[in-house]
Design a protein around this motif. Sequence first.
Motif, PDB file in Angstrom:
ATOM      1  N   ALA A  60      77.591 159.483 -45.527  1.00  0.00           N
ATOM      2  CA  ALA A  60      76.638 158.588 -46.199  1.00  0.00           C
ATOM      3  C   ALA A  60      76.609 157.190 -45.574  1.00  0.00           C
ATOM      4  CB  ALA A  60      76.961 158.518 -47.688  1.00  0.00           C
ATOM      5  N   LEU A  61      76.277 157.167 -44.292  1.00  0.00           N
ATOM      6  CA  LEU A  61      76.123 155.897 -43.584  1.00  0.00           C
ATOM      7  C   LEU A  61      74.867 156.000 -42.727  1.00  0.00           C
ATOM      8  CD1 LEU A  61      77.746 153.160 -42.929  1.00  0.00           C
ATOM      9  CD2 LEU A  61      78.300 154.293 -40.779  1.00  0.00           C
ATOM     10  N   GLU A  62      73.950 155.085 -42.909  1.00  0.00           N
ATOM     11  CA  GLU A  62      72.698 155.143 -42.141  1.00  0.00           C
ATOM     12  C   GLU A  62      72.527 153.890 -41.300  1.00  0.00           C
ATOM     13  OE1 GLU A  62      69.680 155.527 -45.131  1.00  0.00           O
ATOM     14  OE2 GLU A  62      70.224 157.604 -45.582  1.00  0.00           O
ATOM     15  N   THR A  63      71.799 154.030 -40.205  1.00  0.00           N
ATOM     16  CA  THR A  63      71.435 152.861 -39.419  1.00  0.00           C
ATOM     17  C   THR A  63      70.463 152.023 -40.250  1.00  0.00           C
ATOM     18  OG1 THR A  63      71.568 154.246 -37.470  1.00  0.00           O
ATOM     19  CG2 THR A  63      70.524 152.105 -37.186  1.00  0.00           C
ATOM     20  N   PHE A  64      70.626 150.739 -40.207  1.00  0.00           N
ATOM     21  CA  PHE A  64      69.763 149.853 -40.993  1.00  0.00           C
ATOM     22  C   PHE A  64      68.311 149.939 -40.516  1.00  0.00           C
ATOM     23  CE2 PHE A  64      67.861 145.547 -41.376  1.00  0.00           C
ATOM     24  CZ  PHE A  64      67.740 145.540 -42.753  1.00  0.00           C
ATOM     25  N   GLU A  65      67.412 150.108 -41.471  1.00  0.00           N
ATOM     26  CA  GLU A  65      65.985 150.131 -41.129  1.00  0.00           C
ATOM     27  C   GLU A  65      65.242 149.066 -41.915  1.00  0.00           C
ATOM     28  OE1 GLU A  65      64.129 153.972 -41.423  1.00  0.00           O
ATOM     29  OE2 GLU A  65      65.947 154.930 -40.679  1.00  0.00           O
ATOM     30  N   PRO A  66      64.794 148.000 -41.229  1.00  0.00           N
ATOM     31  CA  PRO A  66      64.129 146.886 -41.906  1.00  0.00           C
ATOM     32  C   PRO A  66      62.962 147.329 -42.801  1.00  0.00           C
ATOM     33  CG  PRO A  66      64.506 146.343 -39.607  1.00  0.00           C
ATOM     34  CD  PRO A  66      64.908 147.769 -39.781  1.00  0.00           C
ATOM     35  N   GLU A  67      62.179 148.294 -42.323  1.00  0.00           N
ATOM     36  CA  GLU A  67      61.015 148.756 -43.090  1.00  0.00           C
ATOM     37  C   GLU A  67      61.406 149.262 -44.477  1.00  0.00           C
ATOM     38  OE1 GLU A  67      57.718 149.175 -42.480  1.00  0.00           O
ATOM     39  OE2 GLU A  67      57.604 148.439 -40.415  1.00  0.00           O
ATOM     40  N   ARG A  68      62.512 150.013 -44.488  1.00  0.00           N
ATOM     41  CA  ARG A  68      62.917 150.609 -45.756  1.00  0.00           C
ATOM     42  C   ARG A  68      63.384 149.559 -46.745  1.00  0.00           C
ATOM     43  NH1 ARG A  68      66.161 156.040 -44.395  1.00  0.00           N
ATOM     44  NH2 ARG A  68      66.588 156.105 -46.607  1.00  0.00           N
ATOM     45  N   ILE A  69      64.157 148.590 -46.246  1.00  0.00           N
ATOM     46  CA  ILE A  69      64.638 147.540 -47.146  1.00  0.00           C
ATOM     47  C   ILE A  69      63.463 146.681 -47.617  1.00  0.00           C
ATOM     48  CG2 ILE A  69      66.079 145.467 -47.322  1.00  0.00           C
ATOM     49  CD1 ILE A  69      67.878 147.721 -47.285  1.00  0.00           C
ATOM     50  N   ILE A 116      72.045 143.166 -39.991  1.00  0.00           N
ATOM     51  CA  ILE A 116      72.602 144.241 -40.806  1.00  0.00           C
ATOM     52  C   ILE A 116      72.568 145.444 -39.873  1.00  0.00           C
ATOM     53  CG2 ILE A 116      72.437 145.514 -42.988  1.00  0.00           C
ATOM     54  CD1 ILE A 116      72.022 142.586 -43.583  1.00  0.00           C
ATOM     55  N   ARG A 117      73.693 146.108 -39.722  1.00  0.00           N
ATOM     56  CA  ARG A 117      73.723 147.214 -38.759  1.00  0.00           C
ATOM     57  C   ARG A 117      73.681 148.584 -39.439  1.00  0.00           C
ATOM     58  NH1 ARG A 117      74.237 146.477 -33.659  1.00  0.00           N
ATOM     59  NH2 ARG A 117      74.872 144.488 -32.772  1.00  0.00           N
ATOM     60  N   PHE A 118      74.450 148.695 -40.504  1.00  0.00           N
ATOM     61  CA  PHE A 118      74.506 149.992 -41.191  1.00  0.00           C
ATOM     62  C   PHE A 118      74.415 149.786 -42.693  1.00  0.00           C
ATOM     63  CE2 PHE A 118      77.014 150.350 -37.285  1.00  0.00           C
ATOM     64  CZ  PHE A 118      76.317 151.374 -36.649  1.00  0.00           C
ATOM     65  N   VAL A 119      74.025 150.864 -43.341  1.00  0.00           N
ATOM     66  CA  VAL A 119      73.864 150.833 -44.779  1.00  0.00           C
ATOM     67  C   VAL A 119      74.651 152.009 -45.362  1.00  0.00           C
ATOM     68  CG1 VAL A 119      72.138 151.136 -46.588  1.00  0.00           C
ATOM     69  CG2 VAL A 119      71.584 149.761 -44.578  1.00  0.00           C
ATOM     70  N   GLY A 120      75.511 151.716 -46.337  1.00  0.00           N
ATOM     71  CA  GLY A 120      76.262 152.784 -47.011  1.00  0.00           C
ATOM     72  C   GLY A 120      75.428 153.337 -48.150  1.00  0.00           C
ATOM     73  N   VAL A 121      75.296 154.654 -48.188  1.00  0.00           N
ATOM     74  CA  VAL A 121      74.423 155.240 -49.212  1.00  0.00           C
ATOM     75  C   VAL A 121      75.142 156.305 -50.044  1.00  0.00           C
ATOM     76  CG1 VAL A 121      72.231 154.731 -48.074  1.00  0.00           C
ATOM     77  CG2 VAL A 121      73.461 156.816 -47.465  1.00  0.00           C
ATOM     78  N   GLY A 122      76.443 156.159 -50.213  1.00  0.00           N
ATOM     79  CA  GLY A 122      77.167 157.118 -51.036  1.00  0.00           C
ATOM     80  C   GLY A 122      78.634 157.139 -50.653  1.00  0.00           C
ATOM     81  N   GLU A 123      79.403 157.939 -51.376  1.00  0.00           N
ATOM     82  CA  GLU A 123      80.850 157.964 -51.147  1.00  0.00           C
ATOM     83  C   GLU A 123      81.250 158.935 -50.049  1.00  0.00           C
ATOM     84  OE1 GLU A 123      83.414 157.783 -54.417  1.00  0.00           O
ATOM     85  OE2 GLU A 123      81.914 157.040 -55.808  1.00  0.00           O
ATOM     86  N   ASP A 174      55.139 142.449 -43.986  1.00  0.00           N
ATOM     87  CA  ASP A 174      55.304 142.244 -42.542  1.00  0.00           C
ATOM     88  C   ASP A 174      56.268 141.103 -42.249  1.00  0.00           C
ATOM     89  OD1 ASP A 174      53.559 144.285 -42.263  1.00  0.00           O
ATOM     90  OD2 ASP A 174      51.860 143.085 -41.565  1.00  0.00           O
ATOM     91  N   GLU A 175      56.198 140.084 -43.080  1.00  0.00           N
ATOM     92  CA  GLU A 175      57.083 138.939 -42.881  1.00  0.00           C
ATOM     93  C   GLU A 175      58.534 139.319 -43.213  1.00  0.00           C
ATOM     94  OE1 GLU A 175      55.872 136.402 -41.366  1.00  0.00           O
ATOM     95  OE2 GLU A 175      57.749 135.259 -41.420  1.00  0.00           O
ATOM     96  N   LEU A 176      58.707 140.132 -44.246  1.00  0.00           N
ATOM     97  CA  LEU A 176      60.058 140.615 -44.579  1.00  0.00           C
ATOM     98  C   LEU A 176      60.641 141.399 -43.408  1.00  0.00           C
ATOM     99  CD1 LEU A 176      59.796 142.034 -48.235  1.00  0.00           C
ATOM    100  CD2 LEU A 176      61.224 140.139 -47.483  1.00  0.00           C
ATOM    101  N   VAL A 177      59.828 142.276 -42.854  1.00  0.00           N
ATOM    102  CA  VAL A 177      60.296 143.078 -41.719  1.00  0.00           C
ATOM    103  C   VAL A 177      60.628 142.165 -40.537  1.00  0.00           C
ATOM    104  CG1 VAL A 177      59.632 144.842 -40.022  1.00  0.00           C
ATOM    105  CG2 VAL A 177      59.088 145.171 -42.430  1.00  0.00           C
ATOM    106  N   ALA A 178      59.785 141.145 -40.331  1.00  0.00           N
ATOM    107  CA  ALA A 178      60.026 140.224 -39.211  1.00  0.00           C
ATOM    108  C   ALA A 178      61.356 139.500 -39.376  1.00  0.00           C
ATOM    109  CB  ALA A 178      58.882 139.215 -39.100  1.00  0.00           C
ATOM    110  N   VAL A 179      61.651 139.046 -40.599  1.00  0.00           N
ATOM    111  CA  VAL A 179      62.914 138.332 -40.818  1.00  0.00           C
ATOM    112  C   VAL A 179      64.103 139.289 -40.659  1.00  0.00           C
ATOM    113  CG1 VAL A 179      64.312 137.027 -42.481  1.00  0.00           C
ATOM    114  CG2 VAL A 179      61.863 136.600 -42.343  1.00  0.00           C
ATOM    115  N   LEU A 180      63.927 140.514 -41.144  1.00  0.00           N
ATOM    116  CA  LEU A 180      65.046 141.470 -41.129  1.00  0.00           C
ATOM    117  C   LEU A 180      65.289 142.107 -39.764  1.00  0.00           C
ATOM    118  CD1 LEU A 180      64.328 143.278 -44.527  1.00  0.00           C
ATOM    119  CD2 LEU A 180      66.337 141.890 -44.013  1.00  0.00           C
ATOM    120  N   THR A 181      64.303 142.024 -38.882  1.00  0.00           N
ATOM    121  CA  THR A 181      64.445 142.654 -37.572  1.00  0.00           C
ATOM    122  C   THR A 181      64.928 141.628 -36.561  1.00  0.00           C
ATOM    123  OG1 THR A 181      62.561 144.056 -38.121  1.00  0.00           O
ATOM    124  CG2 THR A 181      63.232 144.002 -35.808  1.00  0.00           C
TER     125      THR A 181
END
Length: 297
Positions: free
Chosen positions: A282-291, A271-278, A80-87
Amino acid sequence: MFESLSDRLSGVFERLTKQGALSADDVKTALREVRVALLEADVSLPVARDFVKRVQDKATGQAVTKSVTPGQQVVKIVHDELVAVLTGDEDPGKLKIDNPPAPILMVGLQGGGKTTSTAKLAKRLKERDGKRVLMASLDVYRPAAMQQLEVLGAQIGVDTLPIVAGQKPVDIAKRAKQQATLGGYDVYMLDTAGRLHIDEVLMSEVEQVSAAVNPRETLLVVDGLTGQVAVEVAQEFDDKIGISGVVLTRMDGDGRGGAALSMRAVTGKPIRFVGVGEKMDALETFEPERIAGRILG
Ligand code: GDP
């Protein structure tokens, strides 16, 4: 490869399951494991230390609920604290591009995925948001990089500014602005030159371009697998030119994503977007929960 934090903590807490509340000693033992797990996930040492301190304050004295083990409970507090910092307050997927033509400046080191991310984001803006996008490469040092953007543009159906040999980056940026205005584009994206290392020439060039177009968004593209280097790069770019957000690439690799936490903690920028491949999709919206889940393993 990595031992997950949950596994580590369940070992630590095996003998403590009958206790009614998390004692200071239990928490201390658990947090030693949390710190190791964070460092293994590539979180930088000062950030890991700060983070552990925050968790310590939250966890000490907390009643142990019957349905979970103390280990699981600490993992939840950490999660929960990780999500709080990342959000942050901002919606990561929503860029400030209301007044057309809105300039987006893409910055970063060479090889981090800048050109690829520029095209991926252009495609997203076109397809999801219905924007007319113009892309321009300012990488006058590497003609191949300019052509790469042109090729990607053709592939995704997004216009690129015609290449004129011998122009300076700041002049290309001004030409892009003019073309975007005259051509009725909603957004123009400037793919700046990358270097192998941050240097003064690169920074002053990006500063000049930034001053010339006054970007609505300045997105730093960094390789999510480079850990501490990514954090230093983010700090330096933010100090010198001010970034508005981060695109974290190569998150399809087996890195643990700790750089995301460090960058957020150090720069305060989302962090706004995450690259997940070439591929261009392969570009996703950043999701704190997943990270957060990934950092915990
Ligand atoms: P630039 O020098 O920063 O412009 O980097 P490029 O955009 O040319 O990317 C360098 C390489 O990384 C290319 O082969 C890209 O296909 C690859 N790349 C970029 N983003 C990602 C990503 O999110 N995942 C993976 N696996 N590869 C990526």
